[in-house]
Structure formats: C-alpha cells, structure tokens
Motif scaffolding. Structure first.
Motif, PDB file in Angstrom:
ATOM      1  N   LEU A 128       0.827  -1.207   0.000  1.00  0.00           N
ATOM      2  CA  LEU A 128       0.000   0.000   0.000  1.00  0.00           C
ATOM      3  C   LEU A 128       0.858   1.252   0.000  1.00  0.00           C
ATOM      4  O   LEU A 128       0.567   2.222  -0.713  1.00  0.00           O
ATOM      5  CB  LEU A 128      -0.925  -0.003   1.220  1.00  0.00           C
ATOM      6  N   MET A 129       1.929   1.241   0.783  1.00  0.00           N
ATOM      7  CA  MET A 129       2.825   2.392   0.812  1.00  0.00           C
ATOM      8  C   MET A 129       3.592   2.535  -0.507  1.00  0.00           C
ATOM      9  O   MET A 129       4.005   3.630  -0.872  1.00  0.00           O
ATOM     10  CB  MET A 129       3.807   2.263   1.975  1.00  0.00           C
ATOM     11  N   THR A 130       3.770   1.435  -1.211  1.00  0.00           N
ATOM     12  CA  THR A 130       4.417   1.489  -2.521  1.00  0.00           C
ATOM     13  C   THR A 130       3.485   2.077  -3.563  1.00  0.00           C
ATOM     14  O   THR A 130       3.920   2.797  -4.472  1.00  0.00           O
ATOM     15  CB  THR A 130       4.839   0.072  -2.951  1.00  0.00           C
ATOM     16  N   MET A 131       2.198   1.782  -3.437  1.00  0.00           N
ATOM     17  CA  MET A 131       1.215   2.277  -4.402  1.00  0.00           C
ATOM     18  C   MET A 131       0.860   3.740  -4.186  1.00  0.00           C
ATOM     19  O   MET A 131       0.463   4.429  -5.134  1.00  0.00           O
ATOM     20  CB  MET A 131      -0.067   1.440  -4.318  1.00  0.00           C
ATOM     21  N   ALA A 132       0.988   4.239  -2.974  1.00  0.00           N
ATOM     22  CA  ALA A 132       0.502   5.580  -2.637  1.00  0.00           C
ATOM     23  C   ALA A 132       1.049   6.689  -3.547  1.00  0.00           C
ATOM     24  O   ALA A 132       0.286   7.541  -3.998  1.00  0.00           O
ATOM     25  CB  ALA A 132       0.809   5.886  -1.168  1.00  0.00           C
ATOM     26  N   PRO A 133       2.349   6.712  -3.864  1.00  0.00           N
ATOM     27  CA  PRO A 133       2.852   7.814  -4.698  1.00  0.00           C
ATOM     28  C   PRO A 133       2.810   7.529  -6.192  1.00  0.00           C
ATOM     29  O   PRO A 133       3.563   8.137  -6.963  1.00  0.00           O
ATOM     30  CB  PRO A 133       4.299   7.944  -4.211  1.00  0.00           C
TER      31      PRO A 133
ATOM     32  N   MET B  81       9.716   7.010  -6.187  1.00  0.00           N
ATOM     33  CA  MET B  81      10.659   6.057  -5.589  1.00  0.00           C
ATOM     34  C   MET B  81      11.213   6.588  -4.273  1.00  0.00           C
ATOM     35  O   MET B  81      11.345   5.842  -3.298  1.00  0.00           O
ATOM     36  CB  MET B  81      11.792   5.770  -6.575  1.00  0.00           C
ATOM     37  N   LEU B  82      11.528   7.872  -4.240  1.00  0.00           N
ATOM     38  CA  LEU B  82      12.055   8.468  -3.011  1.00  0.00           C
ATOM     39  C   LEU B  82      11.012   8.464  -1.906  1.00  0.00           C
ATOM     40  O   LEU B  82      11.293   8.094  -0.757  1.00  0.00           O
ATOM     41  CB  LEU B  82      12.531   9.894  -3.288  1.00  0.00           C
ATOM     42  N   VAL B  83       9.780   8.858  -2.247  1.00  0.00           N
ATOM     43  CA  VAL B  83       8.711   8.907  -1.256  1.00  0.00           C
ATOM     44  C   VAL B  83       8.356   7.505  -0.773  1.00  0.00           C
ATOM     45  O   VAL B  83       8.135   7.287   0.427  1.00  0.00           O
ATOM     46  CB  VAL B  83       7.469   9.617  -1.835  1.00  0.00           C
ATOM     47  N   ALA B  84       8.297   6.548  -1.683  1.00  0.00           N
ATOM     48  CA  ALA B  84       7.994   5.167  -1.289  1.00  0.00           C
ATOM     49  C   ALA B  84       9.015   4.652  -0.290  1.00  0.00           C
ATOM     50  O   ALA B  84       8.672   3.970   0.684  1.00  0.00           O
ATOM     51  CB  ALA B  84       7.953   4.269  -2.522  1.00  0.00           C
ATOM     52  N   ASP B  85      10.272   4.984  -0.496  1.00  0.00           N
ATOM     53  CA  ASP B  85      11.312   4.557   0.432  1.00  0.00           C
ATOM     54  C   ASP B  85      11.135   5.221   1.803  1.00  0.00           C
ATOM     55  O   ASP B  85      11.352   4.596   2.833  1.00  0.00           O
ATOM     56  CB  ASP B  85      12.677   4.910  -0.155  1.00  0.00           C
ATOM     57  N   GLN B  86      10.696   6.468   1.812  1.00  0.00           N
ATOM     58  CA  GLN B  86      10.511   7.201   3.062  1.00  0.00           C
ATOM     59  C   GLN B  86       9.345   6.669   3.887  1.00  0.00           C
ATOM     60  O   GLN B  86       9.399   6.673   5.115  1.00  0.00           O
ATOM     61  CB  GLN B  86      10.289   8.691   2.771  1.00  0.00           C
ATOM     62  N   ILE B  87       8.286   6.220   3.219  1.00  0.00           N
ATOM     63  CA  ILE B  87       7.077   5.828   3.957  1.00  0.00           C
ATOM     64  C   ILE B  87       6.967   4.307   4.136  1.00  0.00           C
ATOM     65  O   ILE B  87       5.923   3.814   4.567  1.00  0.00           O
ATOM     66  CB  ILE B  87       5.813   6.363   3.261  1.00  0.00           C
ATOM     67  N   GLY B  88       8.007   3.573   3.786  1.00  0.00           N
ATOM     68  CA  GLY B  88       8.000   2.129   4.030  1.00  0.00           C
ATOM     69  C   GLY B  88       7.609   1.279   2.851  1.00  0.00           C
ATOM     70  O   GLY B  88       7.251   0.108   3.031  1.00  0.00           O
TER      71      GLY B  88
ATOM     72  N   ALA C 164       5.677  14.749  -2.638  1.00  0.00           N
ATOM     73  CA  ALA C 164       6.940  14.741  -1.898  1.00  0.00           C
ATOM     74  C   ALA C 164       6.816  15.396  -0.532  1.00  0.00           C
ATOM     75  O   ALA C 164       7.451  14.970   0.434  1.00  0.00           O
ATOM     76  CB  ALA C 164       8.025  15.441  -2.717  1.00  0.00           C
ATOM     77  N   VAL C 165       5.975  16.425  -0.432  1.00  0.00           N
ATOM     78  CA  VAL C 165       5.874  17.189   0.818  1.00  0.00           C
ATOM     79  C   VAL C 165       4.820  16.619   1.753  1.00  0.00           C
ATOM     80  O   VAL C 165       5.072  16.399   2.950  1.00  0.00           O
ATOM     81  CB  VAL C 165       5.581  18.673   0.514  1.00  0.00           C
ATOM     82  N   PHE C 166       3.627  16.367   1.219  1.00  0.00           N
ATOM     83  CA  PHE C 166       2.486  16.068   2.083  1.00  0.00           C
ATOM     84  C   PHE C 166       2.233  14.582   2.320  1.00  0.00           C
ATOM     85  O   PHE C 166       1.679  14.219   3.355  1.00  0.00           O
ATOM     86  CB  PHE C 166       1.216  16.713   1.519  1.00  0.00           C
ATOM     87  N   LEU C 167       2.604  13.709   1.365  1.00  0.00           N
ATOM     88  CA  LEU C 167       2.325  12.286   1.566  1.00  0.00           C
ATOM     89  C   LEU C 167       3.103  11.705   2.742  1.00  0.00           C
ATOM     90  O   LEU C 167       2.506  11.020   3.586  1.00  0.00           O
ATOM     91  CB  LEU C 167       2.607  11.505   0.281  1.00  0.00           C
ATOM     92  N   PRO C 168       4.418  11.953   2.893  1.00  0.00           N
ATOM     93  CA  PRO C 168       5.099  11.436   4.081  1.00  0.00           C
ATOM     94  C   PRO C 168       4.535  12.006   5.381  1.00  0.00           C
ATOM     95  O   PRO C 168       4.446  11.304   6.392  1.00  0.00           O
ATOM     96  CB  PRO C 168       6.560  11.906   3.877  1.00  0.00           C
ATOM     97  N   LEU C 169       4.112  13.275   5.331  1.00  0.00           N
ATOM     98  CA  LEU C 169       3.505  13.885   6.517  1.00  0.00           C
ATOM     99  C   LEU C 169       2.190  13.208   6.864  1.00  0.00           C
ATOM    100  O   LEU C 169       1.924  12.898   8.035  1.00  0.00           O
ATOM    101  CB  LEU C 169       3.293  15.379   6.281  1.00  0.00           C
TER     102      LEU C 169
END
Length: 238
Positions: free
Chosen positions: A131-136, A145-152, A227-232
């Motif tokens: 699910l965290m891979t699909m989110a971005p 790819m960067l965001v997916a790595d940040q959120i698991g 990049a800004v709001f999804l990890p938050l």
C-alpha cells in the motif's frame, strides 16, 4: 563461418549503443503506428516498451546490460522534464487567471488519485508495504521512488506502479474525459498531468499547447505535493 557470424551478432547486441538504437527505433516505430492508426492500445510508451522487451528476450540480454547501455537516457530525463516548463511559461498568463480553480483541482485530484489507489489495494488484501508502494503512483518515478522509500514502500516496485499508472492514464484518460464532456484544454491538461504524470503530459501535448502547459503544471504540482504532504500524512494517520 557460423561461429564467426554468431560472434559478430553477439558483439553487436552487447555493444553499449545497441540498447540506445533499439530504444529510439522502437519509440519512433510506435509513434508512427500511433499517428497512422490513432488506436488507444497503440500508445507509444506501452508499444515501445513491449518492443524493447521482445528484442531483449530474443537477443538474450539482461536488464542490467540494457540499462548500462542506455544510462544516457536516464541522465537526459532531468533536462527533458525541465523542458516541460516551456509550455508552462507560454501559458503563464492563463494559469494566473485560473489560480484558484487550479489549486482546488490539485487538492481534490491529488487526494482522490492517491487515496483511490491505496483503497483499491486494501480492498484486494495488499499488505502495508504494498500500500505504501502504491501511494505515490501518480508522481513521476524519481519522486515516487524516493517517497515510497521514506514511507515504508519498495522503490523499485513503486517505479512499476508509476509506469502502469502513466500508461493506463495515457490510453484511457482522453476517452474518459471526452465521455464526461470535458472539453476545456485547461481542465483536460490538469487531469492528465495530475493522474498520469509524464505520459499523460505527452498525450496532452499532442492535443495542443494549452493542454500540454496545464498538464505540465499538474504534473509538477502533483510531484511537489506528493513529496511534501504524503510522508507527513502517513506519519500522522498510519
């Protein structure tokens, strides 16, 4: 004689320029077929990808070998993305006039594009990592790819979801917008850029300069917001 022919063929297929030539030839052929037929399933990115994969399998080349020979394309991806600012600049006055509708579209479209993918994955029983891979998925590959790595999530798999999202959006997006009677080039461009990033933007550019400019805007804003709001959001609610 046969051994010499095989050796020559191997030397050609393993040359660094072979991958570049195959990639360029496949895309040009795919573009020509699409321009001639205008069939949605002959979308150039999808068709050229199938052609390249087929050639690699026939020649017995691994992805690592292909990637080594086409590294310059990855290097040129940055300048090519920056070049999308040209239609954006040409439509800057119109963008200023539609500032608030653009921001509302970004918020609503961005939330729906992100949440719908995660919700569908949850409905089919995907685990947290998937699910965290699909989110971005609606952002461009480097950001996703960067965001997916940040959120698991899994960065490599995130790139696959991004590609699938872009191709599906490029194939079905224009038809869905026509079905919904969305005719304004600004609205069509924003929809394609927000949901289908670079592939959607390339399709929008084929429709016209205004549509392409707003698609570039939508893609840029979606990438920034992801990049800004999804990890938050993940850190607060997951």
């Amino acid at each position: 004689m046969m051994l010499d022919w095989q050796g020559a063929a191997t030397a050609v297929t393993h040359h660094p320029l072979f991958g570049m030539g195959v990639t360029l030839a496949a895309y040009q052929l795919a573009m020509a077929l699409y321009e001639r037929t205008r069939l949605v399933f002959l979308q150039p990115v999808l068709l050229s990808m199938v052609m390249v994969v087929a050639v690699l399998l026939l020649c017995g080349l691994s992805y690592a070998q292909y990637r080594e020979g086409t590294e310059i394309f990855a290097t040129l991806l940055g300048p090519a993305t920056v070049a999308l600012a040209v239609p954006l600049f040409l439509n800057l006055r119109r963008i200023r006039q539609l500032l608030w509708p653009t921001l509302v579209t970004l918020v609503v479209g961005g939330v729906v594009a992100t949440a719908s993918g995660v919700w569908l994955g949850w409905c089919f029983g995907a685990d947290h990592e998937t699910l965290m891979t699909m989110a971005p998925k609606s952002a461009t590959s480097p950001i996703a790819m960067l965001v997916a790595d940040q959120i698991g999530g899994v960065p490599a798999l995130a790139a696959v979801f991004v590609l699938a999202t872009g191709v599906i959006g490029g194939i079905f997006g224009p038809g869905i917008l026509r079905l919904l009677k969305v005719e304004a080039p600004e609205a069509r461009g924003m929809a394609l850029g927000l949901t289908s990033h670079a592939v959607g933007t390339s399709v929008a550019l084929q429709e016209g300069e205004t549509c392409g400019g707003f698609a570039a805007l939508g893609m840029s804003l979606m990438g920034l917001a992801t990049a800004v709001f999804l990890p938050l959001a993940v850190s607060l609610f997951v």
